[in-house]
Scaffold this motif. Sequence first.
Motif, mmCIF file in Angstrom:
data_model
loop_
_atom_site.group_PDB
_atom_site.id
_atom_site.type_symbol
_atom_site.label_atom_id
_atom_site.label_comp_id
_atom_site.label_asym_id
_atom_site.label_seq_id
_atom_site.Cartn_x
_atom_site.Cartn_y
_atom_site.Cartn_z
ATOM 1 N N GLU A 274 -35.874 25.215 -15.909
ATOM 2 C CA GLU A 274 -35.632 23.809 -16.215
ATOM 3 C C GLU A 274 -34.181 23.476 -15.913
ATOM 4 O OE1 GLU A 274 -37.815 21.564 -17.193
ATOM 5 O OE2 GLU A 274 -39.538 22.896 -17.421
ATOM 6 N N VAL A 275 -33.959 22.445 -15.099
ATOM 7 C CA VAL A 275 -32.606 22.018 -14.741
ATOM 8 C C VAL A 275 -32.500 20.516 -14.967
ATOM 9 C CG1 VAL A 275 -30.805 22.069 -12.987
ATOM 10 C CG2 VAL A 275 -32.625 23.781 -12.932
ATOM 11 N N THR A 276 -31.520 20.080 -15.717
ATOM 12 C CA THR A 276 -31.375 18.663 -16.033
ATOM 13 C C THR A 276 -30.748 17.899 -14.867
ATOM 14 O OG1 THR A 276 -29.148 18.904 -16.976
ATOM 15 C CG2 THR A 276 -31.027 19.250 -18.463
ATOM 16 N N ASN A 277 -31.005 16.601 -14.832
ATOM 17 C CA ASN A 277 -30.384 15.752 -13.814
ATOM 18 C C ASN A 277 -28.863 15.779 -13.944
ATOM 19 O OD1 ASN A 277 -32.724 14.857 -12.523
ATOM 20 N ND2 ASN A 277 -33.045 13.219 -13.989
ATOM 21 N N HIS A 278 -28.390 15.872 -15.195
ATOM 22 C CA HIS A 278 -26.937 15.924 -15.419
ATOM 23 C C HIS A 278 -26.329 17.152 -14.743
ATOM 24 C CE1 HIS A 278 -23.033 15.756 -17.358
ATOM 25 N NE2 HIS A 278 -23.220 17.003 -17.781
ATOM 26 N N SER A 281 -26.233 16.691 -11.054
ATOM 27 C CA SER A 281 -25.268 15.665 -10.630
ATOM 28 C C SER A 281 -23.870 16.256 -10.426
ATOM 29 C CB SER A 281 -25.200 14.536 -11.664
ATOM 30 O OG SER A 281 -24.617 14.989 -12.878
ATOM 31 N N GLN A 282 -23.645 17.476 -10.906
ATOM 32 C CA GLN A 282 -22.336 18.108 -10.757
ATOM 33 C C GLN A 282 -22.024 18.490 -9.315
ATOM 34 O OE1 GLN A 282 -20.990 20.766 -14.239
ATOM 35 N NE2 GLN A 282 -23.213 21.006 -14.234
ATOM 36 N N ILE A 283 -23.006 18.378 -8.431
ATOM 37 C CA ILE A 283 -22.724 18.710 -7.032
ATOM 38 C C ILE A 283 -21.657 17.786 -6.445
ATOM 39 C CG2 ILE A 283 -25.034 19.638 -6.621
ATOM 40 C CD1 ILE A 283 -25.632 17.062 -5.071
ATOM 41 N N ILE A 295 -19.369 25.955 -11.301
ATOM 42 C CA ILE A 295 -19.939 24.904 -12.137
ATOM 43 C C ILE A 295 -21.177 25.503 -12.802
ATOM 44 C CG2 ILE A 295 -19.068 22.956 -10.803
ATOM 45 C CD1 ILE A 295 -21.782 22.664 -9.527
ATOM 46 N N GLN A 296 -21.405 25.133 -14.064
ATOM 47 C CA GLN A 296 -22.522 25.672 -14.837
ATOM 48 C C GLN A 296 -23.754 24.802 -14.585
ATOM 49 O OE1 GLN A 296 -21.696 28.345 -17.188
ATOM 50 N NE2 GLN A 296 -23.897 28.748 -17.125
ATOM 51 N N LEU A 297 -24.794 25.379 -13.987
ATOM 52 C CA LEU A 297 -26.009 24.632 -13.684
ATOM 53 C C LEU A 297 -27.029 24.713 -14.818
ATOM 54 C CD1 LEU A 297 -26.473 25.646 -9.941
ATOM 55 C CD2 LEU A 297 -25.617 23.470 -10.830
ATOM 56 N N THR A 298 -27.194 25.904 -15.363
ATOM 57 C CA THR A 298 -28.087 26.109 -16.507
ATOM 58 C C THR A 298 -27.406 27.101 -17.439
ATOM 59 O OG1 THR A 298 -29.282 28.062 -15.692
ATOM 60 C CG2 THR A 298 -30.046 25.912 -14.912
ATOM 61 N N LEU A 302 -24.779 29.979 -12.609
ATOM 62 C CA LEU A 302 -23.564 29.308 -12.158
ATOM 63 C C LEU A 302 -23.622 29.149 -10.645
ATOM 64 C CD1 LEU A 302 -21.131 31.695 -14.037
ATOM 65 C CD2 LEU A 302 -21.411 29.321 -14.681
ATOM 66 N N LEU A 303 -22.922 28.141 -10.134
ATOM 67 C CA LEU A 303 -22.730 28.017 -8.697
ATOM 68 C C LEU A 303 -21.261 28.290 -8.431
ATOM 69 C CD1 LEU A 303 -24.228 27.335 -6.063
ATOM 70 C CD2 LEU A 303 -23.367 25.009 -6.284
#
Length: 456
Positions: A274-278, A281-283, A295-298, A302-303
Motif C-alpha cells: 500500500e502506497v499513499t498518494n502523498h 507526490s514526493q517525486i 525519500i521515504q515512500l513507505t 526508501l528511494l
Amino acid sequence: MSKSELSPIEETVEQNVTTTFGKKKTPSFILGVSGGMDSMCLLYIFKKLGISTFVVHVNYKKRGRASEKDEQLVVDTARKWGIDCTTFEVEPKEGEGYNFQQWARNKRYEHFEEVLERKKADGIAVAHHRDDQIETILQKIFRGGGLASWSGMEVWDGRVFRPLLTVSREEIKTYVEKNAISYRTDESNLTSDFARNLLRNEWLTELSNFFPGWKKNVLRIRKQAGCFEYALQWIADKVTDENGIIRKQFQSLEEDLQKSLLLHLLKKEEEGIEVTNHSLSQIEKLETLQTGKTIQLTADYLLLRDREYYRLISGGPEEKKVIETLSRSRVASNYRYNKLLLTISECTFSEELFNDKTLFMDVDKISWPVTLRHWWHGDQFKPLGMQGHQSVADHLTNRKISAARKRDAFVIESFEETICAVIFPPIKKRIKIGTISEEVKCEVNTGKCLEIKYSQ
C-alpha cells in the motif's frame, strides 16, 4: 463426485482450485468465516468438494450478543461438519481513531497468517465474489487510484484464494437458499456508515435502472488495467538496468507516469504493498535530491539517489540500529559479527599498525563498554590524522563508498558516545576496511590493541 452432479457454482470453485493448484495437488486452506451468507456458502462448498479446510473466525465484539451468535454459528457448523475451527477475539477499542474497516481487516489477516504458518496450509481462502470485485474497482476509482490499481482482486494472488470471485451475490443467495445453509446477517452492513456500504446500499442498487449492463462495463476495466500494467513493464525495462532506475530517463517521463512506474516497481518488490498518494507526490523532490539522500515512500521502502541512478531500498526511517554492546572481556575472547572480527592483542608499535587490512586502537583510550551499530546521519568523529571533526556521511563519500553501500557501514561507539572507528562495508578489490579516530590511535607506550578486521 462427477462433474454432472455439481451445480454451476460448485463447478466454478472446483475449476478455480484445479486451475490454480493443479490436478495432482490436493491443497489445504485456512478459510475465513464470519458467519455471513458468502463465507458460510464457501464453507459448505469446500465441505461438499472434500477440500481440506481449517476455519478461522474473528470476533470483533462490536455488536455485543449478535457477535457472540455469529461465532457460535461458525463453531457449531464446523463441529457438525467435522471441520477444524479456531476463533479469535479482538478488542474494538483498539480500533478507535482508525478507519475501523481497514483496522479490522488488518487484524483479521494477522490471525489468518498466524494460523496459515502454524498449519502449513497452501493459502488463505475468502468468499469475495463478483459484486465485491465491482465495489473494489469503483472505490479505487473514486479514491483517485491510478489505472493500474483498477485491476481489482485476483482469484489467486499467491497468498489469498478467492474461488467465488466470478460468482455474483445473487447466485450465492440462490445457492444458499436451495441448500438451506444457515447464516447470519450483520445488521451493520445495512447502514451506510462505511464507504462500501454506501455504494452497496444506496448507489449500486439504482444504477441498473439508468445504465443497464454497467456491471459488465466496470469489470471490463480490469482488462484495460491489465494492458496498462503491461505497458508499465515495457517502460520499466527501458528506464532500469542492473544498477537501478536510470535517473535521466526517469526524469524525462511525465510526473503521473513517474508515479505509476514507481508504484509498479514497488509492487514487484512486495505484492499488495500500500502506497499513499502523498508518498508518491514526493517525486517532485527527485529533481533536486542530492546523491546519498533518500525519500521515504513507505514504512519499509526508501528511494535513494545514487549519482545517475535512483535505487529502491528496503528499510524504515533512520534509527539507531544497535547490533550489540560489548564489554572489554567479551572482545578479549574474540567477537565475531558475520565476517567482522574484533579481538584484543598485544601491541607492537610497528608498520603493522598502519596497514589497510586491519584497524588497531589503543584499548586503554576507549571508554568501555563499546557499541557496534549502524551509523546514522548526524554521526561525527575525528578521523586519524585530522585536527577537526567530520561527519560519517561525508567521510564515507570521501572514501568512495557508493550511496547504495553506505547503509552497510558500521561504527564503534564508546560508552561516552564517542565514535572510535568507522568500518566500511567489505567490497571486492578494496583493501582498506575503515578509519579509526585520532583520539584512540596507538602510540609507542600502547600496551594492548583493539584489533578489527574482516575474516575470510
